[in-house]
Design a protein around this motif. Structure first.
Motif, PDB file in Angstrom:
ATOM      1  N   PHE A 133       1.065  -1.465   0.000  1.00 20.82           N
ATOM      2  CA  PHE A 133      -0.125  -0.146   0.021  1.00 20.82           C
ATOM      3  C   PHE A 133       0.877   1.193  -0.027  1.00 20.82           C
ATOM      4  O   PHE A 133       1.541   1.428   0.806  1.00 20.82           O
ATOM      5  N   ASP A 134       0.881   2.015  -1.118  1.00 24.40           N
ATOM      6  CA  ASP A 134       1.431   3.245  -1.244  1.00 24.40           C
ATOM      7  C   ASP A 134       2.985   3.140  -0.824  1.00 24.40           C
ATOM      8  O   ASP A 134       3.675   4.200  -0.614  1.00 24.40           O
ATOM      9  N   GLY A 135       3.650   1.943  -1.019  1.00 22.65           N
ATOM     10  CA  GLY A 135       5.012   1.711  -0.882  1.00 22.65           C
ATOM     11  C   GLY A 135       5.500   1.948   0.445  1.00 22.65           C
ATOM     12  O   GLY A 135       6.669   2.222   1.053  1.00 22.65           O
ATOM     13  N   HIS A 136       4.520   2.075   1.403  1.00 23.39           N
ATOM     14  CA  HIS A 136       4.669   2.116   2.996  1.00 23.39           C
ATOM     15  C   HIS A 136       4.385   0.882   3.827  1.00 23.39           C
ATOM     16  O   HIS A 136       4.800   0.974   5.021  1.00 23.39           O
ATOM     17  N   THR A 137       3.427   0.171   3.497  1.00 23.98           N
ATOM     18  CA  THR A 137       3.125  -1.059   4.380  1.00 23.98           C
ATOM     19  C   THR A 137       2.703  -2.072   3.487  1.00 23.98           C
ATOM     20  O   THR A 137       2.441  -1.953   2.398  1.00 23.98           O
ATOM     21  N   VAL A 138       3.167  -3.464   3.940  1.00 26.08           N
ATOM     22  CA  VAL A 138       3.174  -4.436   3.210  1.00 26.08           C
ATOM     23  C   VAL A 138       2.067  -5.516   4.066  1.00 26.08           C
ATOM     24  O   VAL A 138       2.449  -5.530   5.281  1.00 26.08           O
ATOM     25  N   MET A 139       1.239  -6.132   3.445  1.00 27.54           N
ATOM     26  CA  MET A 139       0.379  -6.986   4.193  1.00 27.54           C
ATOM     27  C   MET A 139       0.849  -8.422   3.574  1.00 27.54           C
ATOM     28  O   MET A 139       0.485  -8.414   2.225  1.00 27.54           O
ATOM     29  N   ILE A 140       1.471  -9.322   4.155  1.00 24.81           N
ATOM     30  CA  ILE A 140       1.895 -10.737   3.452  1.00 24.81           C
ATOM     31  C   ILE A 140       0.365 -11.615   4.070  1.00 24.81           C
ATOM     32  O   ILE A 140      -0.189 -11.733   5.295  1.00 24.81           O
ATOM     33  N   ASN A 141       0.119 -12.364   3.164  1.00 22.08           N
ATOM     34  CA  ASN A 141      -1.044 -13.148   3.113  1.00 22.08           C
ATOM     35  C   ASN A 141      -0.536 -14.699   3.506  1.00 22.08           C
ATOM     36  O   ASN A 141       0.142 -15.192   2.694  1.00 22.08           O
ATOM     37  N   HIS A 142      -1.095 -15.359   4.365  1.00 20.44           N
ATOM     38  CA  HIS A 142      -0.787 -16.793   4.744  1.00 20.44           C
ATOM     39  C   HIS A 142      -1.820 -17.803   4.489  1.00 20.44           C
ATOM     40  O   HIS A 142      -3.097 -17.235   4.720  1.00 20.44           O
ATOM     41  N   PHE A 143      -1.667 -18.831   4.025  1.00 18.69           N
ATOM     42  CA  PHE A 143      -2.610 -19.733   3.588  1.00 18.69           C
ATOM     43  C   PHE A 143      -2.167 -20.955   3.964  1.00 18.69           C
ATOM     44  O   PHE A 143      -0.965 -21.400   4.099  1.00 18.69           O
ATOM     45  N   SER A 144      -3.122 -21.961   4.329  1.00 17.23           N
ATOM     46  CA  SER A 144      -2.757 -23.565   4.627  1.00 17.23           C
ATOM     47  C   SER A 144      -2.431 -24.171   3.352  1.00 17.23           C
ATOM     48  O   SER A 144      -2.619 -23.620   2.241  1.00 17.23           O
ATOM     49  N   GLY A 145      -2.077 -25.386   3.576  1.00 13.03           N
ATOM     50  CA  GLY A 145      -1.574 -26.145   2.404  1.00 13.03           C
ATOM     51  C   GLY A 145      -2.712 -26.271   1.245  1.00 13.03           C
ATOM     52  O   GLY A 145      -2.781 -26.359   0.225  1.00 13.03           O
ATOM     53  N   ASP A 146      -3.975 -26.380   1.959  1.00 15.16           N
ATOM     54  CA  ASP A 146      -5.204 -26.350   0.922  1.00 15.16           C
ATOM     55  C   ASP A 146      -5.954 -25.110   0.422  1.00 15.16           C
ATOM     56  O   ASP A 146      -6.955 -25.267  -0.115  1.00 15.16           O
ATOM     57  N   GLY A 147      -5.278 -24.137   0.864  1.00 13.14           N
ATOM     58  CA  GLY A 147      -5.512 -22.874   0.518  1.00 13.14           C
ATOM     59  C   GLY A 147      -6.460 -21.915   1.337  1.00 13.14           C
ATOM     60  O   GLY A 147      -6.950 -20.873   0.933  1.00 13.14           O
ATOM     61  N   GLU A 148      -6.720 -22.532   2.527  1.00 13.50           N
ATOM     62  CA  GLU A 148      -7.694 -21.592   3.268  1.00 13.50           C
ATOM     63  C   GLU A 148      -6.758 -20.690   3.939  1.00 13.50           C
ATOM     64  O   GLU A 148      -5.671 -20.642   4.348  1.00 13.50           O
ATOM     65  N   GLY A 149      -7.681 -19.413   4.243  1.00 15.20           N
ATOM     66  CA  GLY A 149      -6.820 -18.462   4.700  1.00 15.20           C
ATOM     67  C   GLY A 149      -6.196 -18.760   6.067  1.00 15.20           C
ATOM     68  O   GLY A 149      -6.839 -19.409   6.846  1.00 15.20           O
ATOM     69  N   ALA A 150      -5.026 -18.233   6.540  1.00 10.50           N
ATOM     70  CA  ALA A 150      -4.179 -18.627   7.727  1.00 10.50           C
ATOM     71  C   ALA A 150      -3.593 -17.441   8.299  1.00 10.50           C
ATOM     72  O   ALA A 150      -2.419 -17.399   9.264  1.00 10.50           O
ATOM     73  N   GLY A 151      -3.982 -16.202   8.049  1.00 13.09           N
ATOM     74  CA  GLY A 151      -3.946 -15.136   8.828  1.00 13.09           C
ATOM     75  C   GLY A 151      -2.930 -14.012   7.914  1.00 13.09           C
ATOM     76  O   GLY A 151      -2.646 -14.484   6.909  1.00 13.09           O
ATOM     77  N   GLN A 152      -2.758 -12.941   8.602  1.00 14.50           N
ATOM     78  CA  GLN A 152      -1.867 -11.815   7.590  1.00 14.50           C
ATOM     79  C   GLN A 152      -0.971 -11.432   8.592  1.00 14.50           C
ATOM     80  O   GLN A 152      -0.821 -11.546   9.847  1.00 14.50           O
ATOM     81  N   GLU A 153       0.001 -10.973   8.046  1.00 19.07           N
ATOM     82  CA  GLU A 153       1.204 -10.336   8.858  1.00 19.07           C
ATOM     83  C   GLU A 153       1.374  -8.944   8.025  1.00 19.07           C
ATOM     84  O   GLU A 153       1.416  -8.665   6.955  1.00 19.07           O
ATOM     85  N   PHE A 154       1.783  -7.873   8.988  1.00 15.39           N
ATOM     86  CA  PHE A 154       1.872  -6.582   8.472  1.00 15.39           C
ATOM     87  C   PHE A 154       3.201  -5.924   8.615  1.00 15.39           C
ATOM     88  O   PHE A 154       3.879  -6.209   9.678  1.00 15.39           O
ATOM     89  N   SER A 155       3.912  -5.249   7.572  1.00 12.49           N
ATOM     90  CA  SER A 155       5.161  -4.695   8.194  1.00 12.49           C
ATOM     91  C   SER A 155       5.303  -3.291   7.356  1.00 12.49           C
ATOM     92  O   SER A 155       4.696  -3.290   6.461  1.00 12.49           O
ATOM     93  N   THR A 156       6.242  -2.732   8.055  1.00 19.25           N
ATOM     94  CA  THR A 156       6.610  -1.215   7.339  1.00 19.25           C
ATOM     95  C   THR A 156       8.171  -1.304   7.429  1.00 19.25           C
ATOM     96  O   THR A 156       8.591  -0.294   6.977  1.00 19.25           O
TER      97      THR A 156
END
Length: 172
Positions: free
Chosen positions: A121-144
Protein backbone atom coordinates in the motif's frame (compact mmCIF):
# COMPACT_ATOMS: atom_id res chain seq x y z
CA UNK A 1 -1.48 -4.96 21.90
CA UNK A 2 -2.03 -2.99 18.69
CA UNK A 3 -4.81 -4.09 16.40
CA UNK A 4 -3.81 -4.99 12.85
CA UNK A 5 -5.43 -2.79 10.23
CA UNK A 6 -8.14 -4.23 8.01
CA UNK A 7 -7.55 -4.27 4.26
CA UNK A 8 -10.38 -1.80 3.67
CA UNK A 9 -8.70 0.63 6.08
CA UNK A 10 -5.37 0.24 4.29
CA UNK A 11 -7.01 0.77 0.90
CA UNK A 12 -8.92 3.83 2.09
CA UNK A 13 -5.63 5.24 3.38
CA UNK A 14 -3.92 4.93 -0.02
CA UNK A 15 -3.08 8.01 -2.02
CA UNK A 16 -1.27 6.47 -5.00
CA UNK A 17 -1.09 2.70 -5.32
CA UNK A 18 -2.17 -0.69 -4.02
CA UNK A 19 -0.52 -3.70 -5.64
CA UNK A 20 -1.31 -7.35 -5.02
CA UNK A 21 0.75 -10.39 -6.06
CA UNK A 22 -0.91 -13.82 -6.04
CA UNK A 23 1.22 -16.92 -6.58
CA UNK A 24 -0.89 -19.93 -5.58
CA UNK A 25 -2.86 -22.22 -7.90
CA UNK A 26 -5.71 -22.55 -5.44
CA UNK A 27 -7.32 -20.56 -2.67
CA UNK A 28 -10.20 -21.00 -0.26
CA UNK A 29 -11.98 -23.84 -2.00
CA UNK A 30 -14.72 -23.49 0.61
CA UNK A 31 -15.61 -20.03 -0.81
CA UNK A 32 -19.36 -20.18 -1.59
CA UNK A 33 -18.81 -18.38 -4.89
CA UNK A 34 -16.25 -20.98 -5.99
CA UNK A 35 -18.51 -23.84 -4.88
CA UNK A 36 -21.41 -22.33 -6.85
CA UNK A 37 -19.14 -21.85 -9.90
CA UNK A 38 -18.14 -25.54 -9.69
CA UNK A 39 -21.84 -26.38 -9.79
CA UNK A 40 -22.28 -24.38 -12.99
CA UNK A 41 -23.55 -21.13 -11.50
CA UNK A 42 -21.37 -18.59 -13.31
CA UNK A 43 -21.91 -14.90 -12.61
CA UNK A 44 -23.27 -12.94 -15.55
CA UNK A 45 -21.19 -9.83 -16.33
CA UNK A 46 -24.35 -8.10 -17.55
CA UNK A 47 -26.21 -8.73 -14.26
CA UNK A 48 -24.14 -6.39 -12.11
CA UNK A 49 -26.77 -6.28 -9.36
CA UNK A 50 -26.23 -10.01 -8.79
CA UNK A 51 -22.49 -9.76 -8.05
CA UNK A 52 -21.59 -6.14 -7.22
CA UNK A 53 -20.94 -5.97 -3.49
CA UNK A 54 -19.14 -3.83 -0.93
CA UNK A 55 -15.68 -5.06 -2.04
CA UNK A 56 -16.25 -4.00 -5.65
CA UNK A 57 -17.71 -0.69 -4.51
CA UNK A 58 -14.69 -0.08 -2.28
CA UNK A 59 -12.37 -0.92 -5.18
CA UNK A 60 -14.27 1.41 -7.52
CA UNK A 61 -14.20 4.21 -4.93
CA UNK A 62 -10.45 3.79 -4.35
CA UNK A 63 -9.69 3.80 -8.08
CA UNK A 64 -11.99 6.81 -8.61
CA UNK A 65 -9.98 8.67 -5.97
CA UNK A 66 -6.85 8.28 -8.13
CA UNK A 67 -5.29 5.19 -6.56
CA UNK A 68 -3.86 2.74 -9.07
CA UNK A 69 -4.90 -0.81 -8.11
CA UNK A 70 -2.97 -3.60 -9.78
CA UNK A 71 -3.15 -7.37 -9.31
CA UNK A 72 -0.70 -9.84 -10.85
CA UNK A 73 -1.21 -13.59 -10.76
CA UNK A 74 1.57 -16.13 -11.29
CA UNK A 75 -0.14 -19.32 -12.47
CA UNK A 76 0.75 -22.85 -13.54
CA UNK A 77 -0.45 -24.00 -16.94
CA UNK A 78 -2.59 -25.76 -17.71
CA UNK A 79 -4.45 -23.78 -15.08
CA UNK A 80 -6.17 -25.37 -12.09
CA UNK A 81 -9.95 -25.33 -11.64
CA UNK A 82 -9.58 -22.58 -9.06
CA UNK A 83 -7.53 -20.39 -11.39
CA UNK A 84 -10.12 -21.03 -14.15
CA UNK A 85 -12.73 -19.74 -11.68
CA UNK A 86 -10.59 -16.66 -10.93
CA UNK A 87 -10.11 -16.07 -14.64
CA UNK A 88 -13.86 -16.36 -15.27
CA UNK A 89 -14.75 -13.84 -12.55
CA UNK A 90 -11.94 -11.35 -13.19
CA UNK A 91 -14.46 -9.27 -15.14
CA UNK A 92 -15.52 -8.08 -11.67
CA UNK A 93 -12.03 -6.74 -10.88
CA UNK A 94 -11.92 -5.01 -14.25
CA UNK A 95 -15.42 -3.53 -13.85
CA UNK A 96 -14.36 -2.03 -10.51
CA UNK A 97 -11.28 -0.45 -12.11
CA UNK A 98 -8.52 -2.81 -11.01
CA UNK A 99 -5.85 -3.73 -13.57
CA UNK A 100 -5.09 -7.47 -13.69
CA UNK A 101 -2.28 -9.36 -15.39
CA UNK A 102 -1.35 -13.04 -15.60
CA UNK A 103 2.13 -14.56 -15.68
CA UNK A 104 2.49 -18.23 -16.61
CA UNK A 105 4.77 -19.80 -13.99
CA UNK A 106 7.13 -21.14 -16.69
CA UNK A 107 7.97 -17.51 -17.50
CA UNK A 108 8.78 -16.76 -13.84
CA UNK A 109 11.53 -19.33 -13.27
CA UNK A 110 14.30 -16.73 -13.28
CA UNK A 111 12.51 -14.34 -10.90
CA UNK A 112 13.29 -14.00 -7.21
CA UNK A 113 9.86 -13.83 -5.57
CA UNK A 114 8.80 -13.64 -1.91
CA UNK A 115 7.47 -16.88 -0.43
CA UNK A 116 3.94 -15.57 0.11
CA UNK A 117 1.25 -13.53 -1.59
CA UNK A 118 1.20 -9.89 -0.57
CA UNK A 119 -0.25 -6.41 -0.93
CA UNK A 120 1.83 -3.23 -0.84
CA UNK A 121 0.00 0.00 0.00
CA UNK A 122 1.56 3.27 -1.23
CA UNK A 123 5.02 1.78 -0.78
CA UNK A 124 4.85 2.12 3.01
CA UNK A 125 2.98 -0.94 4.30
CA UNK A 126 3.08 -4.56 3.19
CA UNK A 127 0.45 -7.13 4.11
CA UNK A 128 1.65 -10.71 3.73
CA UNK A 129 -1.16 -13.23 3.24
CA UNK A 130 -0.68 -16.70 4.71
CA UNK A 131 -2.59 -19.76 3.54
CA UNK A 132 -2.80 -23.36 4.67
CA UNK A 133 -1.69 -26.12 2.32
CA UNK A 134 -5.22 -26.49 0.98
CA UNK A 135 -5.57 -22.75 0.35
CA UNK A 136 -7.63 -21.66 3.32
CA UNK A 137 -6.72 -18.32 4.87
CA UNK A 138 -4.19 -18.67 7.71
CA UNK A 139 -3.78 -15.05 8.72
CA UNK A 140 -1.87 -11.96 7.75
CA UNK A 141 1.30 -10.29 8.75
CA UNK A 142 1.92 -6.54 8.44
CA UNK A 143 5.20 -4.71 8.08
CA UNK A 144 6.62 -1.29 7.41
CA UNK A 145 10.16 -2.66 7.12
CA UNK A 146 11.76 -0.77 4.20
CA UNK A 147 13.78 -3.82 3.07
CA UNK A 148 10.68 -6.05 2.88
CA UNK A 149 8.69 -3.34 1.11
CA UNK A 150 11.51 -2.87 -1.41
CA UNK A 151 11.66 -6.64 -2.04
CA UNK A 152 7.90 -6.88 -2.55
CA UNK A 153 7.68 -3.79 -4.76
CA UNK A 154 10.58 -5.00 -6.91
CA UNK A 155 9.09 -8.49 -7.23
CA UNK A 156 5.69 -7.09 -8.13
CA UNK A 157 7.11 -4.70 -10.73
CA UNK A 158 9.17 -7.46 -12.35
CA UNK A 159 6.12 -9.75 -12.57
CA UNK A 160 3.90 -6.90 -13.79
CA UNK A 161 6.25 -6.00 -16.63
CA UNK A 162 6.46 -9.60 -17.81
CA UNK A 163 2.80 -10.54 -17.26
CA UNK A 164 0.03 -10.55 -19.86
CA UNK A 165 -2.88 -8.09 -19.46
CA UNK A 166 -6.14 -9.88 -18.66
CA UNK A 167 -7.77 -9.01 -22.00
CA UNK A 168 -4.86 -10.65 -23.85
CA UNK A 169 -4.41 -13.72 -21.63
CA UNK A 170 -6.03 -16.91 -22.90
CA UNK A 171 -5.21 -19.74 -20.46
CA UNK A 172 -4.66 -23.31 -21.54
Amino acid sequence: MARNPRIDELLRGCAHSAVHLEMRDGYMRSDPMFVAWQQGQHPDPDDRDAWWDSWWQLTADIVASGVQMQRARVVSEPISDYIRFEYDVTFMNIAAGEAVRWLPRRRASDLALPGNDFWVFDGHTVMINHFSGDGEGAGQEFSTDPALIKLCESAFQTVWERAVPHAEYHPS
